[in-house]
Design a protein around this motif. Structure first.
Motif, PDB file in Angstrom:
ATOM      1  N   ALA A  78     -70.496  54.000 -27.326  1.00  0.00           N
ATOM      2  CA  ALA A  78     -70.067  52.679 -26.900  1.00  0.00           C
ATOM      3  C   ALA A  78     -68.591  52.547 -26.422  1.00  0.00           C
ATOM      4  O   ALA A  78     -68.254  52.161 -25.495  1.00  0.00           O
ATOM      5  CB  ALA A  78     -70.495  51.548 -27.880  1.00  0.00           C
ATOM      6  N   THR A  79     -67.736  53.230 -27.490  1.00  0.00           N
ATOM      7  CA  THR A  79     -66.217  53.179 -27.041  1.00  0.00           C
ATOM      8  C   THR A  79     -65.668  54.398 -27.639  1.00  0.00           C
ATOM      9  O   THR A  79     -66.359  55.211 -28.683  1.00  0.00           O
ATOM     10  CB  THR A  79     -65.671  51.984 -27.905  1.00  0.00           C
ATOM     11  N   PHE A  80     -64.437  54.794 -27.130  1.00  0.00           N
ATOM     12  CA  PHE A  80     -63.637  55.693 -27.819  1.00  0.00           C
ATOM     13  C   PHE A  80     -63.093  55.219 -29.243  1.00  0.00           C
ATOM     14  O   PHE A  80     -63.050  54.059 -29.470  1.00  0.00           O
ATOM     15  CB  PHE A  80     -62.618  56.195 -27.122  1.00  0.00           C
ATOM     16  N   ALA A  81     -62.894  56.239 -30.182  1.00  0.00           N
ATOM     17  CA  ALA A  81     -62.351  55.863 -31.449  1.00  0.00           C
ATOM     18  C   ALA A  81     -60.860  55.517 -31.160  1.00  0.00           C
ATOM     19  O   ALA A  81     -59.999  56.458 -30.691  1.00  0.00           O
ATOM     20  CB  ALA A  81     -62.439  57.032 -32.394  1.00  0.00           C
ATOM     21  N   CYS A  82     -60.401  54.183 -31.492  1.00  0.00           N
ATOM     22  CA  CYS A  82     -58.915  53.907 -31.185  1.00  0.00           C
ATOM     23  C   CYS A  82     -58.032  54.117 -32.339  1.00  0.00           C
ATOM     24  O   CYS A  82     -57.810  53.292 -33.126  1.00  0.00           O
ATOM     25  CB  CYS A  82     -59.223  52.368 -30.773  1.00  0.00           C
ATOM     26  N   THR A  83     -57.707  55.109 -32.287  1.00  0.00           N
ATOM     27  CA  THR A  83     -56.830  55.645 -33.431  1.00  0.00           C
ATOM     28  C   THR A  83     -55.483  55.604 -33.191  1.00  0.00           C
ATOM     29  O   THR A  83     -54.954  55.716 -31.927  1.00  0.00           O
ATOM     30  CB  THR A  83     -57.412  57.187 -33.865  1.00  0.00           C
ATOM     31  N   PRO A  84     -54.569  55.862 -34.155  1.00  0.00           N
ATOM     32  CA  PRO A  84     -53.141  55.552 -33.858  1.00  0.00           C
ATOM     33  C   PRO A  84     -52.403  56.729 -32.962  1.00  0.00           C
ATOM     34  O   PRO A  84     -52.981  57.797 -33.277  1.00  0.00           O
ATOM     35  CB  PRO A  84     -52.254  55.844 -35.310  1.00  0.00           C
ATOM     36  N   GLY A  85     -51.871  56.307 -31.900  1.00  0.00           N
ATOM     37  CA  GLY A  85     -50.837  57.349 -31.125  1.00  0.00           C
ATOM     38  C   GLY A  85     -51.916  58.027 -30.095  1.00  0.00           C
ATOM     39  O   GLY A  85     -51.544  59.270 -29.565  1.00  0.00           O
ATOM     40  N   LEU A  86     -53.065  57.675 -29.903  1.00  0.00           N
ATOM     41  CA  LEU A  86     -54.103  57.966 -28.927  1.00  0.00           C
ATOM     42  C   LEU A  86     -53.315  58.281 -27.643  1.00  0.00           C
ATOM     43  O   LEU A  86     -53.079  57.401 -26.923  1.00  0.00           O
ATOM     44  CB  LEU A  86     -55.334  57.332 -29.077  1.00  0.00           C
ATOM     45  N   ALA A  87     -53.536  59.553 -27.170  1.00  0.00           N
ATOM     46  CA  ALA A  87     -52.995  59.835 -25.860  1.00  0.00           C
ATOM     47  C   ALA A  87     -53.927  59.549 -24.754  1.00  0.00           C
ATOM     48  O   ALA A  87     -55.032  59.914 -24.830  1.00  0.00           O
ATOM     49  CB  ALA A  87     -52.625  61.124 -25.486  1.00  0.00           C
ATOM     50  N   ARG A  88     -53.944  58.370 -23.888  1.00  0.00           N
ATOM     51  CA  ARG A  88     -54.835  57.960 -22.827  1.00  0.00           C
ATOM     52  C   ARG A  88     -54.245  58.472 -21.335  1.00  0.00           C
ATOM     53  O   ARG A  88     -53.197  57.967 -21.250  1.00  0.00           O
ATOM     54  CB  ARG A  88     -55.130  56.745 -22.930  1.00  0.00           C
TER      55      ARG A  88
END
Length: 445
Positions: free
Chosen positions: A388-398
Motif C-alpha cells: 500500500a505504501t513505502f515504509a516511511c522511516t527516518p532519513g529515507l532517501a526519496r
C-alpha cells in the motif's frame, strides 16, 4: 505556462499519473494515458465487492490537500457532493476507554485550544503534554535538525502513555502507515503541521462519499479525452527507449515528445534502466513496503453508528486489530449498514488469514460498541493491499521528479516530498513531473 510538446505519454493511471495527465492536457498537450489495469486509481481505486463499487482501502483526505482539491475541481468534481467534511477529530466509542477530541469551527489556533480544553478522556497531564508538544513544534516550525523515529520524538517531549496510545500512535499509523517505533518524526511533523497546526479549514477531515476512482481518476481521464487525448486501459508499457532526433519510443515504437513515468517503483525501475537512467533506477530498489487492510462488514440496513467514524483501540493481545471504523451508510445511503474497518501497517494482522481476521474484527466491534449483534455480519470482505505504501522511516532517501534526461520525468507518492505516501503526495508529484517536462520544452525552444 510554457507551450506544450505536441504529444506526451503518461505511463500509469494512478493518482500521480492522472494528475500529470490533467496538468499536461491543461497546458495544451495531446496526452496518451497508459494504465496496465482495467481500473484507474492505482493503489487508491474502486473494486467490485459483492456486486457494488467499494474501495481497495478506506481513505481520509485533509482540507490541506490543496493540489488534490484543485485538480478535482478542474476536472469537474463537485466537492460538496463528493466528500463529507468534518472538523478535525479523534473520537472513540463511548465507554471504550478512549477519548473524545473534536475541534470546533473557530479560527486557528483557537480551534485546537478549545478542543483540548473540552476533550473528554484525557487527564490534565495529558492535555498539558499535548499543549506543550504543539507549542514547541510551532516554535520549531515543525522541523527537526536530525530525523529520528516518532517514538523517540514523543519521548523527547515527555508525551504521556495515554496520549501516545489514543492520539499520537493512531495518527502516525493512519498517516504514515508505519509503526511509531520506526516511522520518520520529520514526516510525522509535516502531517501534524497541516492538521493540528493548520488553519481550521486546512485541518478539516474529508471522507469520500463516492468510490476513489470516481473521486478523481475517472473524471481526470474524461478531461484528458475531452482535450483530445487518449486513455488506454489494460495497456502495459514494458519498453521505453530514446528516439533518434529526440523524444521517446514506447512499446512497439510509438513516438512521444515527452513521457512521465508514474508507476510503482518496480515497474519504474525497469523503464528507467531502459531509458538510460540506471543510477536513478537503483535508488528505487531500497524501498520497504507496508500493507493496509480494510475489512468490510455488512449488517442490516438500519444498523448505524452514532458518528460517521470512530477511532478504535487496537490491541493484538486482545485480538483487537481494527484502528478505525467507518459507517459507509452515512457517506452513501446506498451502502446502509455497511461498515469498513481499517488496519494500517497490517502485516501481523494479515498473518491470521482473512476469515480469522474478519471474525476478530467483528468481535471487536461487538465488544467496544456494546452491540453483540455486530459479531454476526451478513457478509464480510477483507482487502489487503500488500504494498500500500513505502515504509516511511527516518532519513529515507526519496528520488526527485527529474531523471536527468530530456522530457522524461518520474511521478509517484514515493518521490521527494515532506509528506508520506498519501493521495496528496501522489498528486503533487504528478503535477511537478508534468511541469518539469513542460519547463524543459520551454528551455529547448
Amino acid at each position: 505556462m510554457a507551450k506544450a510538446a505536441h504529444n506526451a505519454a503518461v505511463i500509469g493511471g494512478g493518482w500521480a499519473g492522472c494528475s500529470a495527465a490533467v496538468e499536461l492536457a491543461r497546458a495544451g498537450c495531446k496526452v496518451t494515458l497508459f494504465e496496465a489495469a482495467r481500473t484507474l486509481g492505482g493503489r487508491a481505486r474502486a473494486v467490485d465487492v459483492q456486486g457494488r463499487q467499494l474501495d481497495n482501502g478506506q481513505h481520509i483526505l485533509l482540507g490541506a490537500y490543496k493540489e488534490s482539491l484543485r485538480l478535482m475541481r478542474a476536472v469537474g468534481i463537485d466537492l460538496r457532493a463528493a466528500v463529507l467534511t468534518l472538523p478535525l477529530q479523534m473520537r472513540y466509542p463511548r465507554d471504550s476507554g478512549g477519548m473524545d477530541f473534536v475541534a470546533p469551527r473557530l479560527p486557528a489556533p483557537l480551534h485546537l485550544a478549545l478542543a483540548l480544553l473540552r476533550a473528554d478522556g484525557l487527564a490534565f497531564a495529558d492535555k498539558m503534554a499535548l499543549a506543550r508538544f504543539s507549542s514547541t513544534a510551532r516554535w520549531m516550525d515543525w522541523r527537526l535538525h536530525n530525523d529520528c523515529s516518532v517514538s523517540e520524538l514523543l519521548e523527547r517531549y515527555d508525551q504521556t502513555e495515554r496520549l501516545i496510545e489514543l492520539m499520537w500512535r493512531p495518527l502516525c499509523l493512519a498517516a504514515l502507515n508505519t509503526a511509531p517505533e520506526r516511522a520518520s518524526a520529520q514526516v510525522f511533523l509535516a502531517v501534524l503541521r497541516d492538521s493540528l497546526g493548520a488553519s481550521r479549514a486546512s485541518s478539516d477531515m474529508l471522507l469520500p462519499r463516492v468510490d476513489l476512482s470516481a473521486l478523481f481518476p475517472v473524471a481526470a481521464a474524461a478531461f484528458v479525452e475531452r482535450a483530445g487525448g487518449t486513455v488506454r486501459l489494460g495497456a502495459k508499457v514494458d519498453t521505453l527507449a530514446p528516439a533518434d532526433g529526440g523524444g521517446w519510443l514506447l512499446g512497439d515504437g510509438e513516438h512521444f515528445d515527452a513521457v512521465v513515468i508514474a508507476t510503482a517503483p518496480p515497474a519504474a525501475t525497469t523503464l528507467l534502466e531502459q531509458a538510460g537512467a540506471a543510477a536513478l533506477a537503483a535508488t528505487l530498489q531500497h524501498f520497504e513496503y507496508e500493507p493496509i487492510t480494510t475489512c468490510y462488514l455488512q449488517y442490516p440496513a438500519a444498523t448505524r453508528l452514532e458518528l460517521p467514524f470512530y477511532a478504535l483501540r487496537d490491541n493484538a493481545a486482545s485480538g483487537h486489530w481494527g484502528q478505525f471504523v467507518f459507517d459507509r451508510g452515512q457517506l452513501d445511503p446506498a451502502q446502509a449498514g455497511l461498515f469498513s474497518v481499517v488496519i494500517s501497517a497490517s502485516g501481523a494482522a494479515s498473518e491470521l488469514g482473512r476469515e480469522a481476521l474478519a471474525g476478530a474484527v467483528a468481535a471487536q466491534l461487538a465488544a467496544v460498541l456494546g452491540r453483540p449483534q455486530l459479531a454476526q455480519p451478513a457478509w464480510v470482505q477483507v482487502i489487503s493491499e500488500k504494498r500500500a505504501t513505502f515504509a516511511c522511516t527516518p532519513g529515507l532517501a526519496r528520488p526527485a521528479n527529474t531523471t536527468g534526461l530530456a522530457r522524461l520525468a518520474l511521478a509517484g507518492d514515493y518521490t521527494a516530498s515532506d509528506y508520506p505516501a498519501t493521495i496528496e503526495s501522489a498528486v503533487r508529484s504528478g503535477v511537478a513531473a508534468a511541469r518539469l517536462v513542460l519547463a524543459q520544452q520551454a528551455v529547448e525552444k
